[in-house]
Design a protein around this motif. Structure first.
Motif, mmCIF file in Angstrom:
data_model
loop_
_atom_site.group_PDB
_atom_site.id
_atom_site.type_symbol
_atom_site.label_atom_id
_atom_site.label_comp_id
_atom_site.label_asym_id
_atom_site.label_seq_id
_atom_site.Cartn_x
_atom_site.Cartn_y
_atom_site.Cartn_z
ATOM 1 N N LEU A 281 2.923 45.864 19.718
ATOM 2 C CA LEU A 281 2.688 45.353 21.076
ATOM 3 C C LEU A 281 1.896 46.374 21.895
ATOM 4 O O LEU A 281 1.170 47.181 21.349
ATOM 5 N N GLY A 282 2.047 46.325 23.175
ATOM 6 C CA GLY A 282 1.229 47.202 24.009
ATOM 7 C C GLY A 282 1.719 48.636 24.019
ATOM 8 O O GLY A 282 2.698 48.991 23.379
ATOM 9 N N GLY A 283 1.012 49.448 24.768
ATOM 10 C CA GLY A 283 1.404 50.835 24.915
ATOM 11 C C GLY A 283 0.889 51.387 26.231
ATOM 12 O O GLY A 283 -0.011 50.809 26.859
ATOM 13 N N SER A 284 1.497 52.484 26.661
ATOM 14 C CA SER A 284 0.957 53.217 27.800
ATOM 15 C C SER A 284 1.076 54.692 27.424
ATOM 16 O O SER A 284 1.863 55.450 27.996
ATOM 17 N N ASP A 285 0.278 55.061 26.413
ATOM 18 C CA ASP A 285 0.475 56.349 25.752
ATOM 19 C C ASP A 285 0.278 57.538 26.680
ATOM 20 O O ASP A 285 -0.720 57.613 27.411
ATOM 21 N N PHE B 265 7.255 51.609 27.249
ATOM 22 C CA PHE B 265 6.537 51.609 25.963
ATOM 23 C C PHE B 265 6.808 52.878 25.153
ATOM 24 O O PHE B 265 7.240 53.891 25.694
ATOM 25 N N GLY B 266 6.497 52.816 23.858
ATOM 26 C CA GLY B 266 6.660 53.987 22.994
ATOM 27 C C GLY B 266 5.772 53.863 21.759
ATOM 28 O O GLY B 266 6.259 53.820 20.635
ATOM 29 N N LEU B 267 4.477 53.773 21.977
ATOM 30 C CA LEU B 267 3.569 53.601 20.836
ATOM 31 C C LEU B 267 3.088 54.970 20.332
ATOM 32 O O LEU B 267 3.711 55.582 19.491
ATOM 33 N N ASP C 148 9.381 48.918 23.965
ATOM 34 C CA ASP C 148 8.641 47.660 24.164
ATOM 35 C C ASP C 148 7.310 47.627 23.404
ATOM 36 O O ASP C 148 6.547 46.672 23.538
ATOM 37 N N SER C 149 7.014 48.669 22.643
ATOM 38 C CA SER C 149 5.783 48.649 21.832
ATOM 39 C C SER C 149 5.997 47.964 20.490
ATOM 40 O O SER C 149 5.040 47.844 19.707
#
Ligand code: NDP
Length: 453
Positions: free
Chosen positions: A228-232, A384-386, A429-430
């Motif tokens: 899914l998404g990320g906010s690295d 997030f946690g990508l 949520d990633s």
């Protein structure tokens, strides 16, 4: 009817006839029939087809790249590199799949015991437009090499790319049904997941799409992988090579016109170097040339759609209203096409939406940290946690970041990038599950215990 629109001009390129419910039914039947034969083929046979697909990708790379650029707006040079990377992942699994899936002996009370890795059946991939080839090949190469067959539901704006991928597998010698593209809307996905012939599903895309697919899969006890998404976070400490860190920061944020799940999105900079970092980043970002993604001298193309452009404009507007400072950029580029200025936001207050939302466009969020511990706290203050990237030459700090940051990967003094040899995926949520490397091919196999006396 799915429509391909050139986001650099706003013009309709093509309307593509979608597949009907009867077509879906036929595809599922063919996938099951194809699987019953494909699973019996040798690794060597499957590898020869996968290597041929790699050759075709390289032969057709300029044409394929132009199609991607026209449909979703990425810079042509990046599109060519994406196609080359697809050839790499095909060759990687052609070479390594057999070793990854060879019988794995175990000690037990039996005379002989081992784990045998067997394919599951037809697997559905629901894929996004941002890397229209790479996202699909990183699914297809391990899945097909494991002896499964693939069905693709690609994003509705990249149907030409989706059909070109099916053609590559057919031309490489894959029998009908081994890889099938379905040009369908997302409302048809649940029905396919429900079908007994379909055995697993993978999705790359947004949280809501992931939730819909995962719940449909779990209702039928089918395995799923979600990217899914990320906010690295991209953490920069005083001992870092600042010039290299800034150069990489801009590249990591602006690659693919800012539309990558593993793009660095939150730049967390130690107070001692904060001003120098921000000044250097601002001068690079404000100098970026926006324009036609087909041109070599352009640094930034359009967003993939009008909606994507409007969404990012709205997020920036809201952030500024909530108190953030717009350091550079921040505006829609007037005229044809869906362009948005490369942007930096700083001084983002506690509680602001920018601290928790993903910005899927060319917008860098810059934060100030007073210590390594503070940087970790800011990094982890995200749903997030990508990926994560940390810049420091201090080995204690490196070790602390590797241990403490909540993410599927930590790259030290380097940009987060996917690589066929390294597992890829997220936590929180990633999403869940891993693609690529050995972990990727194990996602959709039956690890069958064999015990013999
Ligand atoms: P979506 O998640 O909507 O689309 C990704 C894929 O999922 C498409 O094939 C889409 O089909 C399909 N899909 C959408 N909704 C459902 C559903 N309810 N059930 C089954 N399939 C579904 O991404 P968008 O293109 O709308 O982008 C929105 C956001 O998603 C971005 O801002 C970003 O946050 C995230 N994203 C993340 C990506 C990543 O690489 N992790 C890539 C792209 C987006 P269709 O096109 O027909 O709607």
């Amino acid at each position: 009817m799915p429509t391909s629109i050139n986001p650099a001009t706003g013009e309709t390129i093509k309307e593509i006839a979608g597949h009907s419910d009867e077509d879906i039914e036929r595809a599922l039947t063919n996938a099951k029939l194809a699987f019953d034969e494909w699973k019996k083929t040798s690794f060597a046979h499957r590898a020869s087809i996968m290597n041929k697909a790699a050759d075709l990708l390289e032969e057709r790379k300029n044409e394929l790249a132009r199609t991607a650029t026209r449909e979703m707006g990425k810079r042509l040079q990046e599109a060519v590199a994406e196609v080359e990377k697809c050839a790499w992942v095909c060759r990687y699994y052609a070479e390594n799949a057999e070793a990854f899936l060879s019988d794995d002996p175990r000690d037990s009370d039996a005379k002989k015991a081992f784990v045998a890795y067997r394919p599951l059946g037809p697997v559905l991939a629901v894929m996004p437009w941002n890397f229209p080839y790479w996202q699909v090949f990183r699914f297809a190469a391990p899945t097909l090499m494991a002896g499964n067959v693939g069905l693709l539901k690609h994003a509705s704006n990249v149907s030409m790319c989706a059909l070109a991928i099916e053609e590559i597998f057919l031309d490489a010698g894959a029998p009908q049904g081994v890889f099938k593209t379905l040009v369908i809307g997302s409302s048809k996905v649940e029905h396919i997941i429900d079908d007994d012939r379909l055995r697993a599903v993978t999705l790359t895309g947004s949280g809501p799409a992931g939730a819909a697919v995962a719940s449909a899969a779990s209702n039928r006890f089918k395995p799923s992988v979600l990217e899914l998404g990320g906010s690295d976070p991209f953490i920069v400490m005083p001992s870092a090579d600042l010039e290299k860190a800034v150069e990489t920061a801009v590249k990591a944020r602006m690659i693919n016109n800012g539309q990558s799940c593993i793009a660095a999105k939150r730049f967390i900079v130690h107070v001692d170097i904060y001003d120098d970092f921000l000044d250097a980043m601002k001068s690079k970002v404000s100098a970026m040339k926006i324009g036609d993604p087909m041109r070599e001298d352009v640094d930034m193309g359009p967003l993939s759609s009008k909606q994507a452009r409007d969404d990012i404009a709205q997020q920036v507007k809201k952030s500024v209203e909530e108190g953030a400072t717009c350091v550079t950029g921040g505006k829609v580029v007037e005229g044809d096409g869906f362009f948005f200025e490369p942007t930096i936001l700083a001084n983002i207050p506690e509680g602001a939406s920018a601290r928790t939302e993903e910005f899927f466009g060319p917008v860098a969020l810059v934060f100030k940290a007073v210590s390594a511990e503070d940087a970790i706290a800011i990094a982890n203050d995200s749903p997030f946690g990508l990926g994560s990237s940390v810049w420091t030459r201090d080995s204690d700090e490196q070790e602390m970041f590797i241990r403490e940051i909540e993410a599927g990967s930590t790259f030290v003094n380097a940009m987060v990038a996917s690589d066929p040899r390294l597992p890829f995926g997220g936590i929180k949520d990633s999403g869940y599950g891993r693609e690529l490397s050995r972990e990727g091919i194990l996602a959709f196999v039956n690890a069958k215990t064999v015990s013999m006396n």
